[in-house]
Enzyme design. Sequence first.
Site, mmCIF file in Angstrom:
data_model
loop_
_atom_site.group_PDB
_atom_site.id
_atom_site.type_symbol
_atom_site.label_atom_id
_atom_site.label_comp_id
_atom_site.label_asym_id
_atom_site.label_seq_id
_atom_site.Cartn_x
_atom_site.Cartn_y
_atom_site.Cartn_z
ATOM 1 N N SER A 21 0.837 -1.210 0.000
ATOM 2 C CA SER A 21 0.000 0.000 0.000
ATOM 3 C C SER A 21 0.872 1.262 0.000
ATOM 4 C CB SER A 21 -0.973 0.003 1.179
ATOM 5 O OG SER A 21 -0.290 0.200 2.386
ATOM 6 N N ASN A 22 2.005 1.215 0.678
ATOM 7 C CA ASN A 22 2.921 2.368 0.631
ATOM 8 C C ASN A 22 3.530 2.526 -0.758
ATOM 9 O OD1 ASN A 22 3.352 3.814 3.323
ATOM 10 N ND2 ASN A 22 3.399 1.660 3.947
ATOM 11 N N LEU A 98 19.145 -5.429 5.236
ATOM 12 C CA LEU A 98 20.234 -5.153 4.286
ATOM 13 C C LEU A 98 21.582 -5.151 5.018
ATOM 14 C CD1 LEU A 98 18.428 -2.276 2.359
ATOM 15 C CD2 LEU A 98 18.801 -4.612 1.519
ATOM 16 N N HIS A 114 8.549 2.774 9.275
ATOM 17 C CA HIS A 114 8.390 1.796 10.365
ATOM 18 C C HIS A 114 7.137 2.146 11.173
ATOM 19 C CE1 HIS A 114 9.714 -1.216 13.195
ATOM 20 N NE2 HIS A 114 9.396 -0.375 14.166
ATOM 21 N N ASP A 150 16.328 -0.381 12.316
ATOM 22 C CA ASP A 150 15.387 0.690 12.674
ATOM 23 C C ASP A 150 16.011 1.784 13.545
ATOM 24 O OD1 ASP A 150 13.383 -0.693 11.265
ATOM 25 O OD2 ASP A 150 12.858 -1.877 13.024
ATOM 26 N N GLU A 179 0.852 6.604 7.617
ATOM 27 C CA GLU A 179 2.068 6.258 6.856
ATOM 28 C C GLU A 179 1.967 6.833 5.449
ATOM 29 O OE1 GLU A 179 3.326 2.171 6.890
ATOM 30 O OE2 GLU A 179 2.672 1.866 8.936
HETATM 31 C C1 GRF Z 1 3.843 -0.884 6.947
HETATM 32 O O1 GRF Z 1 3.151 -0.905 8.156
HETATM 33 C C2 GRF Z 1 5.245 -0.377 7.152
HETATM 34 O O2 GRF Z 1 5.334 0.578 8.147
HETATM 35 C C3 GRF Z 1 5.993 -1.625 7.543
HETATM 36 O O3 GRF Z 1 5.412 -2.647 6.763
HETATM 37 C C4 GRF Z 1 4.087 -2.299 6.414
HETATM 38 C C5 GRF Z 1 4.000 -2.357 4.931
HETATM 39 O O4 GRF Z 1 2.694 -2.153 4.467
HETATM 40 N N1 GRF Z 1 7.406 -1.471 7.365
HETATM 41 P P1 GRF Z 1 2.393 -2.048 2.916
HETATM 42 O O5 GRF Z 1 2.968 -3.303 2.270
HETATM 43 O O6 GRF Z 1 3.041 -0.809 2.406
HETATM 44 O O7 GRF Z 1 0.897 -1.999 2.816
#
Ligand code: GRF
Length: 194
Positions: A21-22, A98, A114, A150, A179
């Site tokens: 989704s991001n 990584l 995160h 992190d 996010e």
């Molecule tokens: C998000 O909650 C991000 O913060 C974490 O993994 C999740 C990824 O979500 N690192 P998406 O795949 O972007 O929906």
Amino acid sequence: MLKLIGFKKINISIFISGTGSNLKNLINHSFKKNSKFKVVLIISNNPKAKGLNYAKKFRIKKKIINYSNNKNAEKKILIELKKNKVNLICLAGFMKILSENFINNFKGRIINIHPSLLPKYKGLNTHQRAIKNKEKYSGCTVHYVNSKLDSGKIILQKKVRILKNDTFKSLSKKILKHEHVIYPKALKKVLFNL
Ligand code: GRF
């Protein structure tokens, strides 16, 4: 305005392992007027990652990397990044760590999102842990990636109230929405400083 004449977009690669989704959100931002970046490559260690569908949908190159050997996997990724002239990496739900060597190849040019208020709750299961500890707030953080998990410099953070009846599901849904707001904002900030 003058500054934008002849401006060349920054090529970014987004690394995913799951839903994406991001990834989708950043791609949509890249299409906006005056966007300073272009998503040129999607990397996934997981061939079944749902987010890979966005490669087809938005006609973006994708590469699925076999991670049975980390060193070889990273080697392959570096070749792809070079081939596609990638300037900056955005990790978005990428579930592999990584190596220091890899990070050194992209010093100051890898960022991650995160789902916690770092430095609190590094690692996995952030929402469960925050609820279990009866935290009043959680949130999300965009940070630079360094060799400690992190722990890189924070770029942007959003604090989110945890309600009494919040569950892992409701909290993660609520935080994910934030996010999608802070990741493009943080990216803009980073690009400005490049
Ligand atoms: C998000 O909650 C991000 O913060 C974490 O993994 C999740 C990824 O979500 N690192 P998406 O795949 O972007 O929906």
